[in-house]
Design an enzyme around this catalytic site. Structure first.
Site, PDB file in Angstrom:
ATOM      1  N   ASP A 105      -6.641  24.477 -18.227  1.00  0.00           N
ATOM      2  CA  ASP A 105      -6.879  25.430 -17.134  1.00  0.00           C
ATOM      3  C   ASP A 105      -8.095  26.289 -17.395  1.00  0.00           C
ATOM      4  OD1 ASP A 105      -3.807  24.783 -16.971  1.00  0.00           O
ATOM      5  OD2 ASP A 105      -4.526  25.429 -15.007  1.00  0.00           O
ATOM      6  N   ASN A 162      -3.553  25.842 -21.396  1.00  0.00           N
ATOM      7  CA  ASN A 162      -2.960  24.785 -20.562  1.00  0.00           C
ATOM      8  C   ASN A 162      -1.479  25.096 -20.404  1.00  0.00           C
ATOM      9  OD1 ASN A 162      -3.302  22.245 -19.102  1.00  0.00           O
ATOM     10  ND2 ASN A 162      -1.938  21.389 -20.637  1.00  0.00           N
ATOM     11  N   LYS A 163      -0.785  24.260 -19.663  1.00  0.00           N
ATOM     12  CA  LYS A 163       0.622  24.505 -19.345  1.00  0.00           C
ATOM     13  C   LYS A 163       1.430  24.859 -20.585  1.00  0.00           C
ATOM     14  CE  LYS A 163       2.130  24.632 -16.096  1.00  0.00           C
ATOM     15  NZ  LYS A 163       2.217  25.947 -15.408  1.00  0.00           N
ATOM     16  N   ARG A 167      -4.423  33.084  -8.373  1.00  0.00           N
ATOM     17  CA  ARG A 167      -3.848  32.754  -9.692  1.00  0.00           C
ATOM     18  C   ARG A 167      -4.921  33.055 -10.739  1.00  0.00           C
ATOM     19  NH1 ARG A 167      -0.974  27.119 -10.484  1.00  0.00           N
ATOM     20  NH2 ARG A 167       0.204  28.256 -12.063  1.00  0.00           N
ATOM     21  N   GLY A 175      -2.923  22.782 -10.292  1.00  0.00           N
ATOM     22  CA  GLY A 175      -3.752  21.974 -11.174  1.00  0.00           C
ATOM     23  C   GLY A 175      -5.182  22.472 -11.052  1.00  0.00           C
TER      24      GLY A 175
HETATM   25  O1  MRU Z   1       0.869  25.677 -13.032  1.00  0.00           O
HETATM   26  P1  MRU Z   1       0.094  24.416 -12.752  1.00  0.00           P
HETATM   27  O2  MRU Z   1       0.952  23.301 -12.292  1.00  0.00           O
HETATM   28  O3  MRU Z   1      -1.087  24.675 -11.846  1.00  0.00           O
HETATM   29  O4  MRU Z   1      -0.488  24.010 -14.168  1.00  0.00           O
HETATM   30  C1  MRU Z   1      -1.324  22.890 -14.267  1.00  0.00           C
HETATM   31  C2  MRU Z   1      -1.711  22.563 -15.659  1.00  0.00           C
HETATM   32  O5  MRU Z   1      -1.384  23.248 -16.605  1.00  0.00           O
HETATM   33  C3  MRU Z   1      -2.608  21.374 -15.836  1.00  0.00           C
HETATM   34  O6  MRU Z   1      -2.374  20.786 -17.078  1.00  0.00           O
HETATM   35  C4  MRU Z   1      -4.073  21.821 -15.762  1.00  0.00           C
HETATM   36  O7  MRU Z   1      -4.308  22.567 -14.586  1.00  0.00           O
HETATM   37  C5  MRU Z   1      -5.001  20.687 -15.817  1.00  0.00           C
HETATM   38  S1  MRU Z   1      -4.808  19.689 -14.383  1.00  0.00           S
HETATM   39  C6  MRU Z   1      -5.838  18.358 -14.431  1.00  0.00           C
END
Ligand code: MRU
EC number: 5.3.1.23
Length: 312
Positions: A215, A225-226, A74, A45
């Site tokens: 992100d 974002n995800k 990452r 996150g």
């Molecule tokens: O791969 P992750 O679990 O780190 O991905 C997280 C996301 O895509 C969240 O939506 C993003 O980091 C915002 S978190 C407040």
């Protein structure tokens, strides 16, 4: 409970790979351990990665090779590099100054999440809101409360939340494992849906607003974002449902002009051909695994930060 913190000279974090079955704190005192925790998504996150980066830079104590490893852990969430930079900028004043800067990143994130919750809740109209969300953007993605799910928590605390529809978020199931766990702990009504059901349920009129995190937000508002966020944005546009990004100012990357320049992490085939360690595709199946997608700014109704509401 804080998702990540500095306790007695080391980083402590919730090992999110074990949730929802076990809530275990991991104590990390080397950069190698922290980088491994970031890579396997024990801490994840964007805002939590910002704090991990800042605390990690303190642990690295100015060693350029270790700092470089943190930067590279990452690629997509800008907060990681931003957090590292915040602490590194003070390293020449001594380790105490770097630690103080890292703790400011932690404390500012806590305050930012409260502010985003307030601002996001004020932006939404209605008293019985049905919210759709993807991935996990709650306290587990930050230090406390979170971004998009922080808005949900504020709505729930004010009696304005009817229900959350949470996408399971294949391949690593942050929605199924983490968002449901957080919503249950806050006592908020919710149902879990398959990722592919999102756009259809929007079309069926079952959602008042889509709230997602980010992100990295490019200078023109394009938002990484995800994976799955873009499909929800398209579905929301077609259904006339507001599509709102909730993220701290530190997620805005003025050095990246548009979404085309955002590096999207590919996490490899294993996560796609198997589910939680159980292979579901024939042996030897090749796969493609972009962990994030980019939603163009014209599909975003508003970006809510800790300081303002931006309408791209
Ligand atoms: O791969 P992750 O679990 O780190 O991905 C997280 C996301 O895509 C969240 O939506 C993003 O980091 C915002 S978190 C407040």
């Amino acid at each position: 409970m804080r998702t990540i913190d500095w306790v007695d000279g080391a980083v402590e974090l919730v090992d999110q790979t074990l949730l929802p079955d076990k809530c275990v704190m991991l104590r990390v005192s080397t950069v190698a351990e922290l980088v491994a925790a970031i890579r396997r998504l024990a801490v994840r996150g964007a805002p939590a990665l910002g704090v991990a980066g800042a605390l990690g830079a303190v642990v690295a104590d100015g060693d350029p090779a270790l700092v470089a490893e943190l930067f590279a852990a990452r690629p997509t969430a800008v907060n990681l590099a931003w957090g590292v930079d915040q602490a590194v900028a003070h390293l020449d004043e001594g380790p105490e100054a770097a630690l103080a800067a890292a703790l400011r990143v932690r404390d500012d994130d806590i305050a930012a999440c409260v502010a985003m919750g307030e601002r996001g809740a004020a932006l939404l109209e209605g008293d019985r809101l049905r919210i759709m969300t993807v991935c996990n953007t709650g306290g587990l993605a930050a230090v406390e409360r979170g971004t998009a799910l922080g808005v949900v928590q504020t709505l729930h605390e004010r009696g304005r939340l009817a229900e959350v529809l949470a996408l399971e978020t294949r391949p690593l199931l942050q929605g199924a494992r983490l968002t449901t766990w957080e919503l249950a702990r806050m006592g908020a009504p919710h149902r879990l849906i398959a990722d592919s059901a999102g756009p259809y349920l929007l079309a069926r009129g079952e959602v008042d607003a889509v709230l997602i995190g980010a992100d990295r937000i490019a200078a023109n508002g394009d938002t990484a974002n995800k994976i799955g966020s873009y499909a929800l944005a398209l579905g929301a546009e077609r259904a006339g449902v507001p599509f709102i990004v909730v993220a701290p100012e530190s997620t805005i990357d003025e050095h990246t002009p548009t979404g085309d320049q955002i590096e999207i992490e590919d996490r490899g085939a294993d996560e796609i051909v198997s589910v939680r360690g159980v292979r579901v595709a024939p042996e030897g199946t090749r796969a493609l695994n972009p962990a994030f997608d980019v939603t163009p700014h014209d599909l975003i109704s508003a970006i809510v930060t800790d300081q303002r509401v931006i309408r791209p």
